[in-house]
Design an enzyme around this catalytic site. Structure first.
Site, PDB file in Angstrom:
ATOM      1  N   CYS A  12      37.409 -19.570  66.750  1.00  0.00           N
ATOM      2  CA  CYS A  12      37.787 -18.890  64.683  1.00  0.00           C
ATOM      3  C   CYS A  12      39.283 -19.039  65.033  1.00  0.00           C
ATOM      4  CB  CYS A  12      37.325 -17.880  64.857  1.00  0.00           C
ATOM      5  SG  CYS A  12      37.331 -16.604  66.007  1.00  0.00           S
ATOM      6  N   GLU A  57      38.867  -5.296  64.038  1.00  0.00           N
ATOM      7  CA  GLU A  57      38.326  -4.608  65.211  1.00  0.00           C
ATOM      8  C   GLU A  57      38.405  -4.978  66.024  1.00  0.00           C
ATOM      9  OE1 GLU A  57      34.847  -8.129  65.365  1.00  0.00           O
ATOM     10  OE2 GLU A  57      34.299  -6.988  64.320  1.00  0.00           O
ATOM     11  N   GLU A  89      34.352 -10.895  59.298  1.00  0.00           N
ATOM     12  CA  GLU A  89      35.608 -11.830  60.650  1.00  0.00           C
ATOM     13  C   GLU A  89      35.139 -13.135  59.669  1.00  0.00           C
ATOM     14  OE1 GLU A  89      37.224 -10.616  62.144  1.00  0.00           O
ATOM     15  OE2 GLU A  89      37.344  -8.013  62.172  1.00  0.00           O
ATOM     16  N   ASN A 149      29.777 -19.795  67.793  1.00  0.00           N
ATOM     17  CA  ASN A 149      30.507 -20.702  68.812  1.00  0.00           C
ATOM     18  C   ASN A 149      30.835 -19.381  69.580  1.00  0.00           C
ATOM     19  OD1 ASN A 149      31.958 -18.460  67.406  1.00  0.00           O
ATOM     20  ND2 ASN A 149      33.462 -19.360  67.131  1.00  0.00           N
TER      21      ASN A 149
HETATM   22  P1  NAD Z   1      27.962 -19.480  58.775  1.00  0.00           P
HETATM   23  O1  NAD Z   1      29.359 -18.579  58.124  1.00  0.00           O
HETATM   24  O2  NAD Z   1      27.355 -20.537  58.296  1.00  0.00           O
HETATM   25  O3  NAD Z   1      27.095 -18.491  59.729  1.00  0.00           O
HETATM   26  C1  NAD Z   1      27.727 -16.998  60.477  1.00  0.00           C
HETATM   27  C2  NAD Z   1      26.332 -16.115  60.267  1.00  0.00           C
HETATM   28  O4  NAD Z   1      25.597 -16.061  59.020  1.00  0.00           O
HETATM   29  C3  NAD Z   1      24.993 -16.712  61.124  1.00  0.00           C
HETATM   30  O5  NAD Z   1      23.980 -15.886  62.090  1.00  0.00           O
HETATM   31  C4  NAD Z   1      23.955 -17.176  59.454  1.00  0.00           C
HETATM   32  O6  NAD Z   1      22.659 -17.514  59.895  1.00  0.00           O
HETATM   33  C5  NAD Z   1      24.340 -16.457  58.932  1.00  0.00           C
HETATM   34  N1  NAD Z   1      24.222 -15.957  57.041  1.00  0.00           N
HETATM   35  C6  NAD Z   1      24.317 -17.628  56.300  1.00  0.00           C
HETATM   36  N2  NAD Z   1      24.049 -17.060  55.414  1.00  0.00           N
HETATM   37  C7  NAD Z   1      24.240 -15.804  55.266  1.00  0.00           C
HETATM   38  C8  NAD Z   1      23.646 -14.707  54.460  1.00  0.00           C
HETATM   39  N3  NAD Z   1      23.944 -15.558  53.125  1.00  0.00           N
HETATM   40  N4  NAD Z   1      23.411 -14.020  54.085  1.00  0.00           N
HETATM   41  C9  NAD Z   1      23.420 -13.222  55.829  1.00  0.00           C
HETATM   42  N5  NAD Z   1      23.574 -13.985  56.624  1.00  0.00           N
HETATM   43  C10 NAD Z   1      24.261 -15.429  56.368  1.00  0.00           C
HETATM   44  O7  NAD Z   1      29.077 -19.665  59.939  1.00  0.00           O
HETATM   45  P2  NAD Z   1      29.357 -20.542  61.266  1.00  0.00           P
HETATM   46  O8  NAD Z   1      28.651 -22.238  61.285  1.00  0.00           O
HETATM   47  O9  NAD Z   1      27.928 -19.528  62.026  1.00  0.00           O
HETATM   48  O10 NAD Z   1      29.667 -20.390  61.896  1.00  0.00           O
HETATM   49  C11 NAD Z   1      31.931 -20.911  61.727  1.00  0.00           C
HETATM   50  C12 NAD Z   1      32.706 -19.682  61.055  1.00  0.00           C
HETATM   51  O11 NAD Z   1      32.244 -18.705  61.450  1.00  0.00           O
HETATM   52  C13 NAD Z   1      33.946 -20.442  61.198  1.00  0.00           C
HETATM   53  O12 NAD Z   1      34.161 -20.284  59.435  1.00  0.00           O
HETATM   54  C14 NAD Z   1      34.668 -19.460  61.974  1.00  0.00           C
HETATM   55  O13 NAD Z   1      35.954 -20.072  61.961  1.00  0.00           O
HETATM   56  C15 NAD Z   1      33.695 -18.066  61.873  1.00  0.00           C
HETATM   57  N6  NAD Z   1      33.742 -17.139  62.914  1.00  0.00           N
HETATM   58  C16 NAD Z   1      35.131 -16.318  62.515  1.00  0.00           C
HETATM   59  C17 NAD Z   1      35.528 -15.013  63.422  1.00  0.00           C
HETATM   60  C18 NAD Z   1      36.441 -14.319  63.731  1.00  0.00           C
HETATM   61  O14 NAD Z   1      36.886 -13.714  64.993  1.00  0.00           O
HETATM   62  N7  NAD Z   1      37.104 -14.137  62.586  1.00  0.00           N
HETATM   63  C19 NAD Z   1      35.063 -15.528  65.199  1.00  0.00           C
HETATM   64  C20 NAD Z   1      34.065 -17.010  64.933  1.00  0.00           C
HETATM   65  C21 NAD Z   1      34.073 -17.211  64.042  1.00  0.00           C
END
Ligand code: NAD
Length: 491
Positions: free
Chosen positions: A293, A472, A259, A161
């Protein structure tokens, strides 16, 4: 014209990993398509990396730490971060275009928020490491002092995002503290991470300090989390993925920062400053098409102003017209993928099944020409759902907001706290005592009062409950990316 013209190292339509200072294809030679979601067309082919690529990156990181990087001073690392910030700034337009094409976000947003904030992250941590101090605890007849030393190699895993913004938020402090990193951006948004790798090369960063491995989470991501010579993982992404990452990393005693997801409440009291609140709440709900997020996706409105506020809010939301993300006049772009658009659409249907009424949006807009197959969805407002409905409690992470009237502060808090998440909240009131009282009792890592997404990089950033573990920002990042070691001297 192809966005890849902005990545000089790209070969044809292929971009590469960046390992040990070199741009390399995946060890297997396999690739993955990377799409422009607004046009539903392929932008690039990226390496489909696996454990073999991660292994080479770990070796490069180890070599960098064993060489000059391991002995670098705070000032040298701060200088490197400044050079990186300056170089990104010089290429701001390129970065903004790549980010907009990769994510579907409005280029105006990439230019005014994503890329400037990434630059600010590098500058901020350059300053932070220059000015950092550690503690000293004198005792009767003895003296303790604390050192902060690099941990080793960090895996940095980031979502789609805010691709460069969140990657820089981890890379800058990790490098400031003298670690080496292996970054794995989302497979959906690999381009600005690749441009960042080019910047590391351009500014002559030592080889192996910043390594970039593209690929799928279950393959490249999992291989990073599992690698025994990677001492820490900083992960931002979904709560379910975070659980998987923790299950692998925790028994290996890695440093771990998570996060995760959110379902953030926006609490509007009848005594709010009406016009600025409507404006602020629309932004909190729909910035980046609701894919931040921190977006406020549950809008709690005190009953005496419910109808008036709802009507003013819906009127403003209707003015957000999905359009060409690269047009500087567009304020509402496409979602990240057709799959994600379908997910948001399924929640709009669920809202009706759950008894809600769609006040605006709820469907795909009709766009012409090259955007007719894009991942667009209208900004959607739903009322009439119970606060415990699925639409009101599950993270949708898109342009869908539910409205909930409330009568008392207690009721507002009960609704606000009635979800598994606890990332961020905003409270809108002109009553200062109420602002303090309510903010203190909302279960979330961050509360904004009469504003949203106002960021000071020194403050703790992160969530409670299922929104994450750790913080962070400022000294919290410096501490996470270092080992604090105490020395006690008997005098
Ligand atoms: P996601 O969890 O699908 O993927 C995030 C990252 O993790 C990607 O790079 C993905 O390739 C990797 N990943 C997936 N499976 C993995 C595994 N088994 N081992 C290691 N890495 C793995 O999330 P997304 O769809 O890319 O992002 C959306 C989510 O992120 C939403 O839930 C949003 O709330 C959250 N988000 C949180 C914050 C925060 O600061 N808390 C900020 C931005 C987004």
């Amino acid at each position: 014209m192809s966005a890849l013209r902005l990545l000089p190292h790209a070969q044809g339509n292929k971009v590469h990993n960046f390992i040990g200072g070199e741009f390399l294809p995946s060890a297997s030679g396999e690739t993955l398509p990377n799409l422009d979601p607004a046009r539903n067309e392929t932008l690039a082919l990226i390496p489909r990396s696996n454990a073999a690529d991660v292994q080479v990156a770990v070796q490069a990181a180890n070599s960098a730490r064993a060489a000059a990087w391991g002995k670098s001073s705070d000032a040298e690392r701060a200088d490197l971060l400044e050079r990186i910030a300056n170089r990104i700034e010089a290429r701001l337009d390129d970065f903004a275009e790549l980010e907009s094409r990769d994510t579907g976000k409005p280029i105006s947003l990439a230019k005014s928020v994503d890329i400037p904030r990434a630059i600010a992250n590098f500058r901020f941590f350059a300053g932070a490491v220059r000015h950092q101090s550690t503690s000293c605890h004198p005792m009767q007849g003895a003296l303790n002092y604390t050192l902060r030393r690099p941990v080793g190699t960090f895996g940095l895993i980031t979502p789609w995002n805010l691709p460069l913004y969140l990657l820089s938020w981890k890379t800058a402090p990790a490098i400031a503290m003298g670690n080496a990193v292996i970054a794995k951006p989302s497979e959906l948004t690999p381009l600005t991470a690749t441009a960042l790798a080019e910047v590391f090369k351009d500014v002559d960063a030592p080889a192996g300090v910043f390594n970039l491995v593209h690929g799928l989470g279950a393959e490249a991501g999992q291989a990073i989390v599992e690698h025994e010579q990677i001492q820490g993982i900083s992960f931002t992404g979904g709560t379910m993925t975070g659980g998987r990452v923790a299950a692998t990393a925790a028994p290996m005693f890695k440093k771990l920062s998570l996060e995760l997801g959110g379902k953030n409440p926006t609490v509007v009291f009848a005594d709010c400053d009406f016009e600025t609140t409507v404006e602020g709440v629309v932004r909190a709900a729909f910035a980046n098409q609701g894919q931040v997020c921190l977006c406020g996706s549950r809008l709690l409105i005190e009953r005496p102003i419910y109808e008036r506020f709802r009507d003013a809010f819906v009127e403003r939301v209707k003015a957000l017209k999905p359009g060409n993300p690269q047009d500087p006049a567009t304020s509402f772009g496409s979602l990240i993928s057709l799959g994600h658009r379908d997910k948001v659409e399924s929640y709009a249907k669920l809202a009706i099944e759950e008894g809600g009424t769609i006040l605006c949006g709820g469907k795909r807009p009709q766009l012409d020409g090259e955007f007719s197959e894009g991942a667009f969805f209208e900004p959607t407002v739903v009322e009439g759902l119970g606060p415990n409905s699925r639409c009101s409690t599950e993270e949708i992470f898109g342009p869908l907001v539910t409205l909930h009237p409330f009568d008392t502060e207690e009721e507002a808090l009960e609704i606000a706290n009635g979800v598994r998440y606890g990332l961020a909240a905003s409270v809108w009131t002109t009553n200062l005592s109420r602002a303090h009282r309510v903010s203190e009792r909302i279960e979330s890592g961050m509360v904004w009062v009469n504003t949203w997404l106002l960021r000071d990089l020194r403050v703790p950033f992160g969530g409670m409950k299922d929104s994450g573990v750790g913080r962070e920002g400022g000294r919290h990042s410096l501490e996470f990316f270092s080992e604090s070691r105490n020395i006690c001297i008997q005098l």
